[in-house]
Scaffold this motif. Structure first.
Motif, short mmCIF file in Angstrom:
data_model
loop_
_atom_site.label_atom_id
_atom_site.label_comp_id
_atom_site.label_asym_id
_atom_site.label_seq_id
_atom_site.Cartn_x
_atom_site.Cartn_y
_atom_site.Cartn_z
N GLU A 34 9.84 -7.60 -20.03
CA GLU A 34 9.27 -6.75 -21.06
C GLU A 34 8.40 -7.58 -22.00
N GLY A 35 7.19 -7.12 -22.25
CA GLY A 35 6.27 -7.84 -23.13
C GLY A 35 5.43 -8.88 -22.43
N GLU A 36 5.56 -9.04 -21.11
CA GLU A 36 4.74 -10.01 -20.37
C GLU A 36 3.33 -9.45 -20.13
N TYR A 37 2.42 -10.37 -19.87
CA TYR A 37 1.04 -10.05 -19.50
C TYR A 37 0.79 -10.80 -18.19
N VAL A 38 0.79 -10.07 -17.08
CA VAL A 38 0.71 -10.67 -15.75
C VAL A 38 -0.57 -10.21 -15.06
N ALA A 39 -1.27 -11.16 -14.45
CA ALA A 39 -2.44 -10.84 -13.64
C ALA A 39 -2.09 -11.06 -12.17
N ILE A 40 -2.65 -10.22 -11.31
CA ILE A 40 -2.47 -10.35 -9.86
C ILE A 40 -3.83 -10.58 -9.24
N MET A 41 -3.92 -11.64 -8.41
CA MET A 41 -5.18 -11.99 -7.78
C MET A 41 -4.98 -12.18 -6.28
N GLY A 42 -6.08 -12.16 -5.56
CA GLY A 42 -6.04 -12.37 -4.12
C GLY A 42 -7.35 -11.90 -3.51
N GLU A 43 -7.64 -12.36 -2.32
CA GLU A 43 -8.87 -11.97 -1.65
C GLU A 43 -8.81 -10.52 -1.23
N SER A 44 -9.96 -9.93 -0.91
CA SER A 44 -9.99 -8.56 -0.40
C SER A 44 -9.14 -8.48 0.86
N GLY A 45 -8.31 -7.45 0.96
CA GLY A 45 -7.45 -7.30 2.10
C GLY A 45 -6.11 -8.02 1.99
N SER A 46 -5.87 -8.64 0.84
CA SER A 46 -4.63 -9.40 0.67
C SER A 46 -3.43 -8.51 0.38
N GLY A 47 -3.68 -7.27 -0.03
CA GLY A 47 -2.59 -6.36 -0.34
C GLY A 47 -2.49 -5.98 -1.80
N LYS A 48 -3.44 -6.46 -2.63
CA LYS A 48 -3.38 -6.17 -4.07
C LYS A 48 -3.43 -4.68 -4.37
N SER A 49 -4.39 -3.99 -3.76
CA SER A 49 -4.56 -2.57 -4.05
C SER A 49 -3.36 -1.77 -3.56
N THR A 50 -2.84 -2.13 -2.40
CA THR A 50 -1.65 -1.45 -1.89
C THR A 50 -0.48 -1.64 -2.84
N LEU A 51 -0.31 -2.87 -3.32
CA LEU A 51 0.76 -3.16 -4.26
C LEU A 51 0.61 -2.33 -5.53
N LEU A 52 -0.62 -2.27 -6.05
CA LEU A 52 -0.85 -1.52 -7.28
C LEU A 52 -0.55 -0.03 -7.08
N ASN A 53 -0.96 0.51 -5.94
CA ASN A 53 -0.71 1.92 -5.66
C ASN A 53 0.78 2.23 -5.60
N ILE A 54 1.56 1.31 -5.05
CA ILE A 54 3.00 1.52 -4.98
C ILE A 54 3.63 1.41 -6.36
N LEU A 55 3.18 0.43 -7.14
CA LEU A 55 3.70 0.29 -8.50
C LEU A 55 3.35 1.50 -9.35
N ALA A 56 2.21 2.13 -9.06
CA ALA A 56 1.77 3.30 -9.80
C ALA A 56 2.40 4.59 -9.29
N ALA A 57 3.28 4.46 -8.29
CA ALA A 57 3.94 5.62 -7.68
C ALA A 57 2.92 6.57 -7.04
N LEU A 58 1.81 6.01 -6.59
CA LEU A 58 0.81 6.79 -5.87
C LEU A 58 1.01 6.68 -4.37
N ASP A 59 1.82 5.73 -3.95
CA ASP A 59 2.13 5.51 -2.54
C ASP A 59 3.58 5.04 -2.47
N ARG A 60 4.19 5.22 -1.32
CA ARG A 60 5.58 4.80 -1.16
C ARG A 60 5.65 3.65 -0.16
N PRO A 61 6.53 2.68 -0.39
CA PRO A 61 6.62 1.53 0.52
C PRO A 61 7.32 1.89 1.82
N THR A 62 7.07 1.08 2.85
CA THR A 62 7.78 1.22 4.11
C THR A 62 9.18 0.63 3.98
N GLY A 63 9.31 -0.39 3.17
CA GLY A 63 10.60 -1.02 2.94
C GLY A 63 10.62 -1.68 1.57
#
Length: 253
Positions: A34-63
């Protein structure tokens, strides 16, 4: 106190014809205090957008699982997920996502209107935020009447007005000029200092250098992370640049 807990997250997509599977996330685990400021980086196709969508509850994980403030997002029923997202998460997007037919005031009010808050409560929440973000004189204007930097301030106000447990920012400086980007990052820093937890996905080393911690995603896994400690923004920038070079060249940490 841990506000976000990501455990053994996996995501596999099946192609439309069902013949091939693409693994977007292989095994991602991390937590955010709580209270952290975290950045996530990686090349295109690394999984950043997928991760964000799951954290945003816009997508559900396989596991694996995601817990926000101790609540397993994966156990929330589909008909309740929109309400959960609105009450717990704030969003700041690269392209602002403002409605051109709404005034800036009404754009900011939208999540509160959907939550059926009173006009009195909406105004009481808005005024201190608008003052802090320097947009009090703009509230009756429309998105097409203001600059990109001003639009993004409005987007930040909309994210903050619900008092979210977590702000998710997706390339928030991507559509801004350098001056507007610096202004936005300064505001993010001030908001974080007041206790707001922020998770930002970005390609910009300059933007990430303002965070307290940077996670690097590679091939669907957490490849490395950097903690600010006593580092200056410039020192963080150099550490991030060095890590991005390793990512691009296939080096090891």
């Amino acid at each position: 106190m841990i506000i976000l807990e990501v455990s053994c997250l996996k995501k596999v997509y099946t192609t439309r014809l069902g013949g091939n599977q693409v693994q977007a996330l292989a095994d991602v685990s991390f937590s955010v205090e709580e209270g952290e400021y975290v950045a996530i980086m990686g090349e295109s196709g690394s999984g950043k957008s997928t991760l964000l969508n799951i954290l945003a509850a816009l997508d559900r994980p396989t596991g694996g699982r995601v817990k926000l403030d101790g609540k397993d997002i994966g156990l929330i029923r589909d008909k309740e997920i929109t309400k959960f997202r609105r009450e717990n998460l704030g969003f700041v997007f690269q392209d602002f996502n403002l409605l051109d037919t709404f005034s800036l005031r009404d754009n900011i009010f939208l999540p509160l209107v959907l939550s059926r808050k009173s006009v009195k409560e909406m105004n009481s929440r808005l005024l201190p935020i608008a003052h802090k973000l320097g947009i009090r004189d703009l509230l009756d204007k429309y998105p097409y009447e203001v600059s990109g930097g001003q639009k993004q301030r409005v987007a930040v106000a909309r994210a903050l007005i619900t008092d979210p447990k977590l702000i998710l920012a997706d390339e928030p400086t991507g559509a801004l000029d350098s001056r507007s980007a610096d202004d936005l990052l300064r505001l993010f820093g001030e908001v974080n200092e007041e206790g707001q937890t922020i998770l930002m996905v970005t390609h910009s080393a300059r933007a990430a250098s303002r965070a307290g911690r940077v996670l690097f995603i590679k091939d669907g896994r957490v490849f490395h992370q950097i903690y600010r400690g006593d580092s200056t923004d410039e020192q963080m920038y150099q550490k991030i640049s060095n890590t991005l070079t390793l990512l691009a060249t296939g080096g090891e940490m």
